[in-house]
Design an enzyme around this catalytic site. Structure first.
Site, PDB file in Angstrom:
ATOM      1  N   GLU A  19      17.198 -49.807 -21.362  1.00  0.00           N
ATOM      2  CA  GLU A  19      17.538 -51.025 -20.622  1.00  0.00           C
ATOM      3  C   GLU A  19      18.925 -51.582 -20.969  1.00  0.00           C
ATOM      4  OE1 GLU A  19      13.006 -50.933 -20.620  1.00  0.00           O
ATOM      5  OE2 GLU A  19      14.619 -50.366 -21.968  1.00  0.00           O
ATOM      6  N   ALA A  28      11.205 -49.013 -14.555  1.00  0.00           N
ATOM      7  CA  ALA A  28      11.046 -49.854 -13.373  1.00  0.00           C
ATOM      8  C   ALA A  28      11.930 -49.287 -12.278  1.00  0.00           C
ATOM      9  CB  ALA A  28      11.486 -51.271 -13.709  1.00  0.00           C
ATOM     10  N   GLU A  81       6.942 -48.575 -21.820  1.00  0.00           N
ATOM     11  CA  GLU A  81       6.193 -49.815 -22.078  1.00  0.00           C
ATOM     12  C   GLU A  81       4.739 -49.694 -21.592  1.00  0.00           C
ATOM     13  OE1 GLU A  81       9.299 -53.463 -21.950  1.00  0.00           O
ATOM     14  OE2 GLU A  81       9.401 -52.071 -20.242  1.00  0.00           O
ATOM     15  N   GLY A 129      10.257 -49.210 -18.515  1.00  0.00           N
ATOM     16  CA  GLY A 129       8.908 -49.676 -18.174  1.00  0.00           C
ATOM     17  C   GLY A 129       7.876 -48.572 -18.295  1.00  0.00           C
TER      18      GLY A 129
HETATM   19  N1  T1G Z   1      14.841 -46.627 -10.441  1.00  0.00           N
HETATM   20  C1  T1G Z   1      15.259 -46.232  -9.211  1.00  0.00           C
HETATM   21  N2  T1G Z   1      15.879 -45.027  -8.958  1.00  0.00           N
HETATM   22  C2  T1G Z   1      16.049 -44.219 -10.008  1.00  0.00           C
HETATM   23  C3  T1G Z   1      15.645 -44.575 -11.322  1.00  0.00           C
HETATM   24  C4  T1G Z   1      15.009 -45.843 -11.515  1.00  0.00           C
HETATM   25  N3  T1G Z   1      14.575 -46.244 -12.711  1.00  0.00           N
HETATM   26  N4  T1G Z   1      15.980 -43.550 -12.144  1.00  0.00           N
HETATM   27  C5  T1G Z   1      16.553 -42.617 -11.374  1.00  0.00           C
HETATM   28  N5  T1G Z   1      16.600 -42.996 -10.105  1.00  0.00           N
HETATM   29  C6  T1G Z   1      17.130 -42.225  -8.968  1.00  0.00           C
HETATM   30  C7  T1G Z   1      18.629 -41.944  -9.089  1.00  0.00           C
HETATM   31  O1  T1G Z   1      19.396 -42.986  -8.563  1.00  0.00           O
HETATM   32  C8  T1G Z   1      18.753 -40.660  -8.268  1.00  0.00           C
HETATM   33  O2  T1G Z   1      18.773 -41.026  -6.924  1.00  0.00           O
HETATM   34  C9  T1G Z   1      17.445 -39.937  -8.550  1.00  0.00           C
HETATM   35  O3  T1G Z   1      16.534 -40.940  -9.001  1.00  0.00           O
HETATM   36  C10 T1G Z   1      17.554 -38.890  -9.618  1.00  0.00           C
HETATM   37  O4  T1G Z   1      18.150 -39.481 -10.755  1.00  0.00           O
HETATM   38  C11 T1G Z   1      10.544 -53.151 -17.197  1.00  0.00           C
HETATM   39  C12 T1G Z   1      13.181 -53.371 -16.587  1.00  0.00           C
HETATM   40  C13 T1G Z   1      15.429 -40.449 -15.397  1.00  0.00           C
HETATM   41  C14 T1G Z   1      17.005 -39.497 -17.006  1.00  0.00           C
HETATM   42  O5  T1G Z   1      17.186 -46.796 -17.112  1.00  0.00           O
HETATM   43  O6  T1G Z   1      18.308 -42.348 -16.771  1.00  0.00           O
HETATM   44  O7  T1G Z   1      12.329 -50.122 -16.866  1.00  0.00           O
HETATM   45  O8  T1G Z   1      21.035 -40.245  -6.351  1.00  0.00           O
HETATM   46  O9  T1G Z   1      20.268 -38.114 -10.643  1.00  0.00           O
HETATM   47  O10 T1G Z   1      20.013 -36.628 -13.983  1.00  0.00           O
HETATM   48  O11 T1G Z   1      11.572 -53.050 -19.271  1.00  0.00           O
HETATM   49  O12 T1G Z   1      17.778 -40.947 -13.706  1.00  0.00           O
HETATM   50  O13 T1G Z   1      19.077 -38.821  -5.843  1.00  0.00           O
HETATM   51  O14 T1G Z   1      19.444 -40.966  -4.597  1.00  0.00           O
HETATM   52  O15 T1G Z   1      19.791 -39.636 -12.606  1.00  0.00           O
HETATM   53  O16 T1G Z   1      17.626 -35.837 -13.777  1.00  0.00           O
HETATM   54  C15 T1G Z   1      14.813 -48.122 -17.280  1.00  0.00           C
HETATM   55  C16 T1G Z   1      17.232 -44.508 -15.394  1.00  0.00           C
HETATM   56  C17 T1G Z   1      14.836 -48.973 -16.058  1.00  0.00           C
HETATM   57  C18 T1G Z   1      16.245 -44.723 -16.469  1.00  0.00           C
HETATM   58  C19 T1G Z   1      16.835 -38.554 -14.697  1.00  0.00           C
HETATM   59  N6  T1G Z   1      14.981 -46.744 -16.899  1.00  0.00           N
HETATM   60  N7  T1G Z   1      17.255 -43.145 -14.933  1.00  0.00           N
HETATM   61  O17 T1G Z   1      18.136 -38.090 -14.725  1.00  0.00           O
HETATM   62  O18 T1G Z   1      18.433 -37.543 -12.232  1.00  0.00           O
HETATM   63  S1  T1G Z   1      14.772 -50.680 -16.516  1.00  0.00           S
HETATM   64  C20 T1G Z   1      16.184 -46.184 -16.853  1.00  0.00           C
HETATM   65  C21 T1G Z   1      17.825 -42.166 -15.677  1.00  0.00           C
HETATM   66  C22 T1G Z   1      13.136 -50.953 -16.965  1.00  0.00           C
HETATM   67  C23 T1G Z   1      11.487 -52.410 -18.056  1.00  0.00           C
HETATM   68  C24 T1G Z   1      12.859 -52.314 -17.513  1.00  0.00           C
HETATM   69  C25 T1G Z   1      17.876 -40.809 -15.071  1.00  0.00           C
HETATM   70  C26 T1G Z   1      16.752 -39.859 -15.556  1.00  0.00           C
HETATM   71  P1  T1G Z   1      19.612 -40.224  -5.890  1.00  0.00           P
HETATM   72  P2  T1G Z   1      19.279 -38.702 -11.588  1.00  0.00           P
HETATM   73  P3  T1G Z   1      18.587 -36.915 -13.702  1.00  0.00           P
END
Ligand code: T1G
Length: 692
Positions: free
Chosen positions: A125, A63, A105, A102
């Site tokens: 999450e 998400a 999912e 998500g």
């Molecule tokens: N939402 C918004 N921005 C995100 C994002 C996300 N999910 N993931 C990364 N970014 C932005 C981050 O802030 C950065 O921005 C840029 O993308 C590059 O990220 C419904 C509710 C995917 C492994 O927890 O673990 O889904 O600094 O520097 O090292 O059940 O990002 O460039 O402005 O980290 O290559 C679950 C979170 C959400 C994954 C890539 N998903 N992201 O790593 O790049 S909750 C996560 C990561 C959810 C559902 C629930 C990592 C990555 P900027 P980065 P990276």
């Protein structure tokens, strides 16, 4: 369609391509476009099957976290999945990069899942203080079984495509052109009239968990241990138990309610803050655009003590060859033995395959000739914390290291500029301050010296990330950011002992607050004598700690410190002798002892360090309050669910912090408690640190 979602046909297969760089996060607009594309392909009778895939470096990484804390907009991810499950024709998710949260999912809502060999799949999450909110806690265990689902959801760590195939999470691993092969896979499904079984309707894997409630609780308990103070682990375990106990529809509804409750909570807000602060901490706005990090193919570490050995392991763990250099064979052998023991212990716990262990150990070469640094692109000095010793090492490195090598010091306190000035190439010198144990702790303070060149700084940040650390750029001052604040806490911890508390009271208050260990147990673990030697060198005194050291009580290593330790045990036991010493010292200093309750202990230990942090921000030694939060969460065990000291202070209200500090200043006469100008200014303007 739109740039976010494109649909093209490949014969009777429609391919939906999501394109929302950088990580295809499922933002509002994208969800709406995706539903539109699905509805369109559903109603298109020429379309026999659908493939969902993503452009760019990764499949949907979850998400859009920036939307959390705001009212959820329809269609939600649950709505998207409902459309997929009602398609009435095969839908195949084709995943590469990181299919997370998500994103996974959505794939779990599809009839089939294929992945590229390097794909990683997970439900992270829990690292954001929430649980999967779009069916992950119900569909995942139905595909991979309860044990695997518990592991994936409670750790938040992704699994490889190979493990995903083994566990039944995906149907096939596809090398080469993913979209093309996914279309071929979809076409085979159609041609073979494969039944369209939805994950939500599967029972076989759940039924295979025959251990019943007791076995589930036992398994769950092993994960709860690591989630002290966190709400999400308990919620995740409840949700997985619903997968065993409740009809899927009811369980999905409960999951959603719990998700909405958690995402709106303080813990999730704190963990989101840390998520974005970690990413911001590696950004240095005044680095000239286009500065490229130097390539690090080989590293060298000077000193094979605890820190040096741990640092060498970080490079081997990242697949980078490293030379560990010591002055004597004995010292070198001790370092290498320690490394081998650590790897063996990890392998015996199943944390590392024997092959991986061998390949990592093979990447670490031991040497006693410092001239061997000549082959390294990066040299990290990790010798005894003494300026003269360190300066001499840098004079040698200046002479022996190759011209474009980056020269780093792992000093915890000392003046990096003074170390750099001892060389002919101060622009190549930078601080890389690791935290003990260096192969475990995620933080690296990247200390930018006055002369550090932009590409050297960029190299330090890049290599920090490459070896799996969270790099935070800080300036030069005594103790940099973390240790400078820690000193405030240590001084205050001593003070409350003299005023009426005992070590076990202070440690109990701080562990209740959420630290994994209290300051006195931590001091015994690290060795009280380290601080003692430093204070002696600076002409400073800590009444209790120094008295203990004069009595030969250095902590765990002497089985006596602030606590007693039974032979072979690391469990701190209160010691009447220490209590007597503290009471006598209070009397000798003319201090009347009084009860000091837990809340006062927490405020006395944290507020002065938050105040010091305000000075650090004012001086520019730290650039953002978030940097300080990341340092304390990843370097000093500050509970992540409180978001770090600055975020915590904002939640409390800076006026309260200021007022308490003023009280402490009057109580102790310590000028250091006088509210820092920045703190006073923010209170006057009704602002918080987060407004900076
Ligand atoms: N939402 C918004 N921005 C995100 C994002 C996300 N999910 N993931 C990364 N970014 C932005 C981050 O802030 C950065 O921005 C840029 O993308 C590059 O990220 C419904 C509710 C995917 C492994 O927890 O673990 O889904 O600094 O520097 O090292 O059940 O990002 O460039 O402005 O980290 O290559 C679950 C979170 C959400 C994954 C890539 N998903 N992201 O790593 O790049 S909750 C996560 C990561 C959810 C559902 C629930 C990592 C990555 P900027 P980065 P990276």
């Amino acid at each position: 369609m739109s740039e976010l979602v494109k649909v093209h046909r490949d014969g009777n297969v429609a391919v939906i391509v999501i394109d929302n760089p950088p990580v295809n996060a499922l933002k509002n607009e994208l969800r709406a476009k995706l539903v539109e594309a699905l509805e369109q392909t559903k109603s298109d009778t020429a379309v026999a099957a659908v493939v969902i895939t993503c452009a760019g470096r990764t499949f949907i990484a979850g998400a859009d976290i920036t939307e959390f804390g705001k009212p959820p907009q329809r269609p939600t991810t649950i709505d998207v999945i409902a459309v997929i499950e009602a398609m009435g024709k095969p839908v195949v998710a084709a995943m590469h990069g990181t299919a997370l949260g998500g994103g996974l999912e959505v794939a779990l809502g599809c009839h089939f899942r294929v992945a590229a060999p390097g794909a990683r799949l997970g439900q992270p999450e829990i690292k954001l203080g929430i649980i999967p909110g779009a069916g992950g806690t119900q569909r995942l265990p139905r595909l991979v079984g309860i044990e695997q689902a518990l592991a994936m959801i409670l750790t938040g760590d992704p699994i490889s495509a190979q493990d995903a195939l083994r566990s039944g999470l995906i149907d096939e691993i596809i090398a080469g052109d993913l979209a093309q092969a996914a279309v071929a896979f979809a076409r085979r499904v159609v041609d073979e009239r494969r039944p369209l079984v939805l994950a939500r309707d599967r029972q076989d894997k759940l039924a295979s968990f025959t251990g019943g409630r007791a076995a589930f609780d036992e398994l769950a308990a092993s994960y709860m241990k690591r989630g002290k103070g966190l709400d999400a682990p308990r919620a995740a375990i409840d949700a997985l138990r619903w997968a065993l106990d409740l009809p899927v529809g009811e369980a999905l509804a409960r999951e959603r309610d719990k998700f909405l409750e958690l995402v709106a909570g303080e813990q999730a807000a704190a963990q989101r803050h840390i998520f974005f602060a970690e990413r911001a901490a590696a950004k240095v706005p005044d680095l000239p655009a286009g500065v490229k990090p130097r390539e690090i193919k080989r590293a060298a570490v000077i000193g094979a003590g605890t820190m040096g050995a741990g640092i060498a392991m970080c490079f081997a763990n990242a697949g980078i060859a490293v030379t560990l250099i010591e002055t004597s064979q004995e010292a070198l052998a001790r370092g290498l033995d320690g490394i081998a023991k650590t790897y063996k212990a990890s392998a015996s716990r199943g944390g590392l395959s024997p092959a991986d262990m061998e390949s990592r150990i093979a990447l670490i070469a031991g040497e006693t000739d410092i001239a061997t640094v000549g082959g390294a692109d990066l040299v990290i000095e990790a010798v005894f914390e003494d300026m003269a010793v360190k300066q001499q090492v840098f004079v040698d490195l200046d002479r022996l290291a190759k011209p474009d090598a980056v020269l780093a010091t792992n000093t915890s306190y000392l003046d990096v500029d003074a170390i750099a000035r001892g060389t002919q190439r101060p622009s190549c010198v930078v601080g890389l301050h690791f935290f003990s144990p260096a192969n475990v702790m995620r933080l690296v303070e990247v200390v930018r010296g006055a002369a550090t060149a932009p590409d050297v700084l960029a190299t330090a940040i890049a290599i920090g990330s490459k070896i799996g650390k969270v790099p935070v750029v800080v300036g030069v001052c005594h103790g940099f950011v973390g240790n400078r604040m820690l000193r405030r806490r240590s001084v205050e911890a001593e003070r409350v002992l003299l005023e009426g508390a005992l070590p076990q009271d202070v440690d109990a208050a701080m562990t209740r607050f959420g630290f994994p260990m209290g300051p006195f147990a931590a001091s015994d673990l690290a060795g009280i004598d380290i601080g003692w030697r430093m204070r002696k060198a600076q002409g400073l005194r800590a009444e209790i700690a120094d008295r203990l050291c004069e009595l030969g009580r250095f902590g765990q290593k002497t089985a006596k410190g602030f606590y007693l330790y039974e032979p072979g045990s690391r469990t701190p036991k209160p010691d009447a002798e220490v209590e007597r010493l503290i009471v006598e010292t209070s009397a000798r200093l003319g201090l009347k002892r009084r009860p000091v309750d837990g809340n006062e202990i927490v405020e006395r230990l944290l507020f002065p360090m938050i105040n010091e942090a305000a000075r650090i921000l004012d001086e520019g030694v730290a650039r953002r309050p978030g940097d300080i939060d990341v340092i304390w969460v990843h370097g000093y065990g500050f509970p992540v669910w409180r978001g770090g000291p600055m975020h915590y202070a904002d939640n409390l209200g800076l006026d309260h912090v200021r007022d308490r500090l003023a009280t402490f200043a009057a109580q102790t006469g310590d000028e250091g408690h006088r509210p820092a100008p920045l703190l006073a200014r923010l209170v006057a303007e009704g602002r918080g640190f987060s407004s900076l």
